[in-house]
Scaffold this motif. Structure first.
Motif, PDB file in Angstrom:
ATOM      1  N   PHE A   1      -1.494  -1.079  -4.547  1.00 55.69           N
ATOM      2  CA  PHE A   1      -2.266  -0.354  -3.745  1.00 55.69           C
ATOM      3  C   PHE A   1      -1.440   1.055  -3.844  1.00 55.69           C
ATOM      4  CE2 PHE A   1      -4.441  -4.687  -2.878  1.00 55.69           C
ATOM      5  CZ  PHE A   1      -5.650  -4.163  -2.703  1.00 55.69           C
ATOM      6  N   ARG A   2      -2.579   2.078  -4.269  1.00 54.18           N
ATOM      7  CA  ARG A   2      -1.930   3.155  -3.854  1.00 54.18           C
ATOM      8  C   ARG A   2      -3.114   4.824  -3.143  1.00 54.18           C
ATOM      9  NH1 ARG A   2      -2.735   8.730  -5.106  1.00 54.18           N
ATOM     10  NH2 ARG A   2      -3.820   8.643  -7.812  1.00 54.18           N
TER      11      ARG A   2
ATOM     12  N   ARG B   1       3.332   0.466 -10.427  1.00 53.59           N
ATOM     13  CA  ARG B   1       2.120  -0.547 -10.418  1.00 53.59           C
ATOM     14  C   ARG B   1       2.423  -1.561 -12.041  1.00 53.59           C
ATOM     15  NH1 ARG B   1      -3.015  -1.278  -9.216  1.00 53.59           N
ATOM     16  NH2 ARG B   1      -3.135   0.849  -8.689  1.00 53.59           N
TER      17      ARG B   1
ATOM     18  N   ILE C   1       1.069  -1.503   0.336  1.00 56.62           N
ATOM     19  CA  ILE C   1      -0.348   0.010   0.397  1.00 56.62           C
ATOM     20  C   ILE C   1       0.570   1.008  -0.012  1.00 56.62           C
ATOM     21  CG2 ILE C   1      -1.844   1.270   0.895  1.00 56.62           C
ATOM     22  CD1 ILE C   1      -2.802  -1.114   2.382  1.00 56.62           C
TER      23      ILE C   1
ATOM     24  N   ASP D   1       1.380   5.572  -9.925  1.00 61.65           N
ATOM     25  CA  ASP D   1      -0.021   4.713 -10.309  1.00 61.65           C
ATOM     26  C   ASP D   1      -0.369   3.854 -11.969  1.00 61.65           C
ATOM     27  OD1 ASP D   1      -1.535   5.788  -8.545  1.00 61.65           O
ATOM     28  OD2 ASP D   1      -3.011   7.068  -9.775  1.00 61.65           O
TER      29      ASP D   1
END
Length: 147
Positions: free
Chosen positions: A97-98, A85, A63, A81
């Motif tokens: 996850f961001r 990713r 995260i 993102d």
């Protein structure tokens, strides 16, 4: 720059520790990493891409919380993102996850307003004596420079 008194690393790591403490998750596995190395100067570590690779090797989910960014911009929307990713997927990170930036969230704006009002009541921004912003050894603290 940090050795010459820039408080950036201190402020980021202090903020990240406060967020981790506020989550109150027992045995939370967290760390601060740094991205966006630009130019020939050595950047702060550990590097985010290195930590993503380590997470892939350890098969742990990530995260990512962009602590130093208030708004969504190229470093969150493209680098975190898309590029990171993609790296996470390539490295076998089981989940990536961001966390969104705080942007104009009413609680963030209210917190800023309260912090500014409190500092104004105390006589304005100042780093003297460590205060709210930076310990005295951070000579490049913007609040100290403007005082």
């Amino acid at each position: 720059m940090i050795k010459s008194g820039d408080p950036y690393q201190f402020q980021v790591e202090k903020t990240a520790a406060a967020v981790a403490d506020a989550l109150a998750i027992p045995q939370l596995d967290w760390l601060v990493s740094y991205q966006s190395r630009v130019g020939p100067l050595e950047w702060i570590g550990p590097a985010t891409d290195t930590e993503i690779k380590r997470a892939g090797a350890d098969k742990v989910p990530l995260i990512v919380c962009p602590i130093a960014f208030v708004s969504e911009h190229s470093e969150t929307l493209v680098e975190l993102d898309i590029e990171y990713r993609h790296l996470a997927e390539e490295q076998g990170v089981p989940a990536y996850f961001r966390v969104p930036t705080v942007s104009t969230h009413p609680k963030f704006i209210d917190g800023l307003a309260r912090a500014i009002a409190a500092q104004d009541r105390r006589g304005g921004l100042s780093c003297e004596g460590g205060g709210r912003f930076c310990p005295a050894n951070f000579s490049q603290c913007p609040a100290k420079l403007s005082a």
